[in-house]
Design a protein around this motif. Structure first.
Motif, mmCIF file in Angstrom:
data_model
loop_
_atom_site.group_PDB
_atom_site.id
_atom_site.type_symbol
_atom_site.label_atom_id
_atom_site.label_comp_id
_atom_site.label_asym_id
_atom_site.label_seq_id
_atom_site.Cartn_x
_atom_site.Cartn_y
_atom_site.Cartn_z
ATOM 1 N N SER A 87 13.050 103.704 43.570
ATOM 2 C CA SER A 87 12.052 104.618 42.797
ATOM 3 C C SER A 87 12.501 104.254 41.352
ATOM 4 O O SER A 87 13.358 104.874 40.913
ATOM 5 C CB SER A 87 11.932 106.017 43.247
ATOM 6 N N VAL A 88 11.262 103.837 40.541
ATOM 7 C CA VAL A 88 11.577 103.758 39.129
ATOM 8 C C VAL A 88 10.534 104.551 38.493
ATOM 9 O O VAL A 88 9.407 104.582 38.672
ATOM 10 C CB VAL A 88 11.307 102.043 38.735
ATOM 11 N N GLN A 89 11.079 105.215 37.453
ATOM 12 C CA GLN A 89 10.056 106.093 36.419
ATOM 13 C C GLN A 89 9.995 105.289 35.257
ATOM 14 O O GLN A 89 10.875 104.810 34.650
ATOM 15 C CB GLN A 89 10.706 107.376 36.127
ATOM 16 N N HIS A 90 8.645 105.053 34.874
ATOM 17 C CA HIS A 90 8.358 104.141 33.718
ATOM 18 C C HIS A 90 7.712 104.804 32.665
ATOM 19 O O HIS A 90 6.632 105.337 32.793
ATOM 20 C CB HIS A 90 7.490 102.943 34.400
ATOM 21 N N GLU A 91 8.219 104.710 31.326
ATOM 22 C CA GLU A 91 7.999 105.163 30.094
ATOM 23 C C GLU A 91 8.245 104.008 29.180
ATOM 24 O O GLU A 91 9.692 103.677 29.296
ATOM 25 C CB GLU A 91 8.493 106.594 29.755
ATOM 26 N N TYR A 92 7.499 103.491 28.274
ATOM 27 C CA TYR A 92 7.861 102.316 27.657
ATOM 28 C C TYR A 92 9.120 102.537 26.517
ATOM 29 O O TYR A 92 9.871 101.666 26.489
ATOM 30 C CB TYR A 92 6.656 101.973 26.415
ATOM 31 N N ALA A 98 12.028 95.159 23.456
ATOM 32 C CA ALA A 98 10.608 95.624 22.781
ATOM 33 C C ALA A 98 9.767 96.220 23.972
ATOM 34 O O ALA A 98 9.521 95.446 25.116
ATOM 35 C CB ALA A 98 9.889 94.341 22.055
ATOM 36 N N ASP A 99 9.049 97.274 23.937
ATOM 37 C CA ASP A 99 8.236 97.981 24.856
ATOM 38 C C ASP A 99 8.922 98.096 26.121
ATOM 39 O O ASP A 99 8.334 98.194 27.203
ATOM 40 C CB ASP A 99 6.986 97.196 25.042
ATOM 41 N N GLY A 100 10.182 98.209 26.203
ATOM 42 C CA GLY A 100 10.823 98.361 27.520
ATOM 43 C C GLY A 100 10.907 97.256 28.546
ATOM 44 O O GLY A 100 10.917 97.392 29.706
ATOM 45 N N ARG A 101 10.863 96.296 27.721
ATOM 46 C CA ARG A 101 10.708 95.040 28.721
ATOM 47 C C ARG A 101 12.020 94.493 29.666
ATOM 48 O O ARG A 101 11.682 93.910 30.747
ATOM 49 C CB ARG A 101 10.459 93.625 27.718
ATOM 50 N N GLU A 102 12.996 95.424 29.222
ATOM 51 C CA GLU A 102 14.386 95.080 30.109
ATOM 52 C C GLU A 102 14.036 95.627 31.545
ATOM 53 O O GLU A 102 14.610 95.247 32.610
ATOM 54 C CB GLU A 102 15.481 95.722 29.521
ATOM 55 N N VAL A 103 13.087 96.616 31.799
ATOM 56 C CA VAL A 103 12.873 97.020 32.970
ATOM 57 C C VAL A 103 12.428 95.838 34.018
ATOM 58 O O VAL A 103 12.659 95.781 35.239
ATOM 59 C CB VAL A 103 11.690 98.261 33.255
ATOM 60 N N LEU A 104 11.725 94.770 33.507
ATOM 61 C CA LEU A 104 11.526 93.758 34.388
ATOM 62 C C LEU A 104 12.660 92.734 34.544
ATOM 63 O O LEU A 104 12.722 92.391 35.848
ATOM 64 C CB LEU A 104 10.654 92.695 33.375
ATOM 65 N N LEU A 127 -0.712 93.825 23.280
ATOM 66 C CA LEU A 127 -0.707 92.741 24.096
ATOM 67 C C LEU A 127 0.561 92.849 24.713
ATOM 68 O O LEU A 127 0.764 92.559 26.162
ATOM 69 C CB LEU A 127 -0.732 91.355 23.711
ATOM 70 N N SER A 128 1.743 93.030 24.497
ATOM 71 C CA SER A 128 2.930 93.215 24.892
ATOM 72 C C SER A 128 2.944 94.401 25.999
ATOM 73 O O SER A 128 3.567 94.214 26.839
ATOM 74 C CB SER A 128 3.923 93.508 23.686
ATOM 75 N N GLN A 129 2.699 95.630 25.457
ATOM 76 C CA GLN A 129 2.596 96.694 26.547
ATOM 77 C C GLN A 129 1.700 96.477 27.723
ATOM 78 O O GLN A 129 2.080 96.707 28.787
ATOM 79 C CB GLN A 129 2.027 97.976 25.920
ATOM 80 N N LYS A 130 0.726 95.815 27.405
ATOM 81 C CA LYS A 130 -0.111 95.492 28.674
ATOM 82 C C LYS A 130 0.444 94.381 29.446
ATOM 83 O O LYS A 130 0.370 94.601 31.239
ATOM 84 C CB LYS A 130 -1.569 94.776 28.167
ATOM 85 N N SER A 131 1.332 93.326 29.118
ATOM 86 C CA SER A 131 1.985 92.358 29.811
ATOM 87 C C SER A 131 3.006 93.120 30.323
ATOM 88 O O SER A 131 3.174 92.851 31.816
ATOM 89 C CB SER A 131 2.257 91.497 28.682
ATOM 90 N N VAL A 132 3.622 94.015 29.868
ATOM 91 C CA VAL A 132 4.931 94.571 30.597
ATOM 92 C C VAL A 132 4.431 95.397 31.874
ATOM 93 O O VAL A 132 4.901 95.093 32.855
ATOM 94 C CB VAL A 132 5.748 95.630 29.635
ATOM 95 N N LEU A 133 3.307 96.036 31.648
ATOM 96 C CA LEU A 133 2.792 96.942 32.604
ATOM 97 C C LEU A 133 2.315 96.122 33.839
ATOM 98 O O LEU A 133 2.760 96.464 35.099
ATOM 99 C CB LEU A 133 1.859 98.207 32.376
ATOM 100 N N GLU A 134 1.688 95.130 33.466
ATOM 101 C CA GLU A 134 1.031 94.224 34.584
ATOM 102 C C GLU A 134 2.123 93.396 35.247
ATOM 103 O O GLU A 134 2.195 93.574 36.524
ATOM 104 C CB GLU A 134 -0.061 93.228 34.128
ATOM 105 N N GLN A 135 3.282 93.206 34.638
ATOM 106 C CA GLN A 135 4.234 92.477 35.216
ATOM 107 C C GLN A 135 4.912 93.314 36.189
ATOM 108 O O GLN A 135 5.515 93.163 37.235
ATOM 109 C CB GLN A 135 5.309 91.912 34.264
#
Length: 397
Positions: A87-92, A98-104, A127-135
């Protein structure tokens, strides 16, 4: 591996106490509620997100992931792969890069079913935030949001599989409702939570200044410590500015600053004293507010700016919303609630009805049942595969 005869083990990824922030409190409360439901906290571990290792980590923390550290990331993945469901809690802002991309990077290395809870869903992401959330959504088996507004935003603005989406509300501690102020004392207006720019407390102070003609004059309590990240960058400059504002308005006997970050029992005692909760947040994006949920669950009338979660949760009559940047409207709303006892009582009754669906035991049951279903589905899928495939070799006919 799934515990035979028991619910699946769960690994939680988030900031975590003793870190002081909303996600840390949320994760601790969720874990504790699931443990209470099960009658045991066995198999409920945490990978906490930190900027540097801590000496005071709690026993349930199986690993501290230091953001940006590749070796720490590898150890986090190894720890989480020991659990049946993650279970992962997500906030950028809580993950590295950048934009918390390490979660990916973290999720790519996990074998277990994964559930992500989104604490922020932006209308106009970069664009970066949208990409992170979609991935992120693509890498997980379930994507949880805590309001219908957030659900609608995902469907309208992001490329996400609708079949994965679930709406599960933010939880609130039971037992916060009640009123302990003795009859005849000054009414209490309360705001609580970590303090920093964007909370709109300036407008609330100005609004309370316009209520000095009431008898008795209300007290306005601002309860909470400066947000750790704000303090690290700017010290207590924001808080000091609020204190100066109250002084300049002659409100020393009206506005009270309490800088504590309280445990659940102590916070409940403070909430029970309130006649009305004011949430003057500046954000027009906020789709989740733990303080709002706690206020409603406590049966308190709420006056809030019209941020999305407030508009949605208060629509039943549990409170009222006012436009952003409208001090006069905030003053009028507070005055009305403080002087109209019948209205305040109706708001409290409506809040209690809604609040009964928000208590942590109710919310935790949904998370636990979801985890059990995902683990069961994974086990059935494995059982249906040829043994050679499970061993890493395709069977040859």
């Amino acid at each position: 591996m799934t515990h035979v005869g028991l619910r699946p083990s769960m690994g939680f990824v988030s900031t975590y106490p003793p870190t002081s922030c909303g996600l840390a409190t949320f994760t601790a409360s969720l874990r504790e509620a699931i443990a209470a439901k099960r009658g045991s906290d066995a198999g409920l571990g945490v990978v906490s997100l930190v900027e540097a290792p801590r000496r005071d980590r709690l026993p349930e923390v199986v690993h501290e992931h230091v953001n940006g550290d590749r070796e720490s990331l590898r150890r986090a993945q190894a720890a989480l792969n020991n659990f049946d469901v993650v279970s992962v809690q997500h906030e950028y802002g809580i993950f590295g890069h950048a934009d918390g991309r390490e979660v990916l990077d973290l999720l790519v290395g996990l074998d277990s079913p994964k559930v992500v809870t989104l604490h922020t869903v932006l209308t106009r992401p970069s664009l970066s935030q949208k990409s992170v959330l979609e991935q992120l959504a693509a890498l997980t088996d379930r994507t949880i949001v805590m309001s219908k507004t957030a659900h609608r935003r995902l469907l309208d603005g992001y490329h996400i599989d609708p079949a994965k989406l679930r709406v599960v509300p933010h939880g609130a501690q039971p037992g916060m409702s009640g009123h302990t102020v003795e009859r005849g004392t000054r009414p209490v207006v309360l705001t609580w939570g970590l303090i920093g720019p964007g909370k709109g407390l300036e407008m609330a102070i100005d609004a309370v200044a316009n209520l000095r003609d009431l008898h008795p004059v209300p007290r306005y309590i601002i309860l909470g410590a400066t947000h750790p990240k704000v303090r690290a960058a700017h010290g207590d400059a924001y808080r000091d500015g609020l204190i100066r504002r109250a002084h300049d308005l002659g409100l020393e006997d009206v506005v009270e600053f309490d800088g504590r970050y309280l445990d659940v029992a102590s916070l409940a005692a403070e909430i029970q004293q309130a006649d009305v909760v004011v949430l003057p947040y500046e954000s027009t994006e906020q789709v989740t507010s733990g303080v709002l949920v706690e206020a409603v669950a406590a049966g308190k009338p709420v006056v809030a700016t019209a941020f999305p979660h407030a508009v949605e949760l208060l629509s039943s009559g549990a409170g009222v919303t006012v436009p952003h940047d409208d001090t006069a409207a905030l003053t009028t709303a507070l005055r009305t609630v403080l002087t109209d006892d019948s209205l305040a009582a109706r708001m409290s009754a409506a809040a209690e009805v809604v609040g009964s669906t928000l208590h942590w035991p109710v919310v935790a049951r949904r998370y636990d049942d979801m985890a059990a279903a995902l683990a069961s589905r994974r086990n059935l899928k494995r059982a249906s595969q040829p043994q050679d495939t499970l061993n890493g070799f395709a069977s040859v006919s």
